[in-house]
Design a protein around this motif. Structure first.
Motif, PDB file in Angstrom:
ATOM      1  N   ARG A 226      -7.516   8.151  -3.793  1.00 34.75           N
ATOM      2  CA  ARG A 226      -7.769   6.715  -3.917  1.00 34.75           C
ATOM      3  C   ARG A 226      -6.774   5.905  -3.082  1.00 34.75           C
ATOM      4  O   ARG A 226      -7.133   4.921  -2.448  1.00 34.75           O
ATOM      5  N   TRP A 227      -5.515   6.346  -3.107  1.00 39.06           N
ATOM      6  CA  TRP A 227      -4.473   5.662  -2.339  1.00 39.06           C
ATOM      7  C   TRP A 227      -4.790   5.713  -0.846  1.00 39.06           C
ATOM      8  O   TRP A 227      -4.736   4.693  -0.150  1.00 39.06           O
TER       9      TRP A 227
ATOM     10  N   ARG B  31      -7.730   6.205   0.612  1.00 40.29           N
ATOM     11  CA  ARG B  31      -8.947   5.431   0.890  1.00 40.29           C
ATOM     12  C   ARG B  31      -8.654   3.938   0.904  1.00 40.29           C
ATOM     13  O   ARG B  31      -9.241   3.199   1.677  1.00 40.29           O
ATOM     14  N   ALA B  32      -7.746   3.476   0.052  1.00 34.59           N
ATOM     15  CA  ALA B  32      -7.399   2.056   0.006  1.00 34.59           C
ATOM     16  C   ALA B  32      -6.743   1.589   1.292  1.00 34.59           C
ATOM     17  O   ALA B  32      -6.799   0.409   1.636  1.00 34.59           O
TER      18      ALA B  32
ATOM     19  N   TRP C  90       0.834  -1.202   0.000  1.00 30.45           N
ATOM     20  CA  TRP C  90       0.000   0.000   0.000  1.00 30.45           C
ATOM     21  C   TRP C  90       0.870   1.253   0.000  1.00 30.45           C
ATOM     22  O   TRP C  90       0.631   2.180  -0.768  1.00 30.45           O
TER      23      TRP C  90
END
Length: 176
Positions: A170-171, A173-174, A137
């Motif tokens: 997006r990163w 939230r992931a 991540w």
């Protein structure tokens, strides 16, 4: 310093020496092998990580017995065990004791203003990962930072493009 005929050697390890972690590990292992009870030697040598003893037991009674024996052994060398981690934390990482799983959720708020500087701050805040659990991540954040760094005309405090901001959101939230 201890003076010999033609050589000098330190009688103590200088604080902050780059060899200090190695020397500590060597001293602990040597003490355990020479002074420790035979049934504890291999078990304890494998449980030492830098200046921590990391050991899991199936019952609280066995854990307390191990702790008492290790405390007594280290006291014989003038070393004091100062911190006993709880089963919920290991190397600063949370462990779910019911499922026996490590839980590492990066908690980082998105910046109000997305620039290379604020992206770097976000990436660095999420960097502590001694076991490599969130490395895949965090790599995405580092790749986004690398992408923005290739744009030579964009300064550290210039706003990122809409596409880069979307990738950043997006990163983050992931990772939730």
């Amino acid at each position: 310093l201890v003076f010999g005929e033609d050589d000098y050697e330190f009688a103590v390890v200088p604080f902050g020496s780059s060899a200090s972690p190695f020397l500590l590990n060597h001293v602990v292992r040597h003490h355990v092998k020479t002074e420790g009870p035979e049934d504890l030697q291999d078990e304890l040598v494998n449980a030492v990580y830098v200046d921590d003893v990391i050991k899991a037991e199936w019952t609280e009674e066995r854990a307390r017995s191990f702790l008492e024996r290790v405390t007594e052994l280290f006291a014989g060398a003038g070393m004091e065990l100062r911190h006993v981690p709880t089963p919920e934390k290991l190397l600063g990482v949370t462990r779910d004791t019911v499922t026996d799983e490590f839980v590492q959720r990066p908690s980082c708020e998105p910046p109000h203003k997305w620039t290379r500087r604020t992206l770097l701050q976000v990436v660095q805040r999420t960097a502590y990962d001694p076991l490599g659990l969130v490395a895949p991540w965090s790599l995405l954040g580092r790749l986004l930072l690398q992408e923005t760094s290739k744009e030579k005309e964009r300064g550290w405090d210039d706003l990122l493009s809409g596409l880069q901001v979307e990738k950043g959101l997006r990163w983050l939230r992931a990772g939730e």
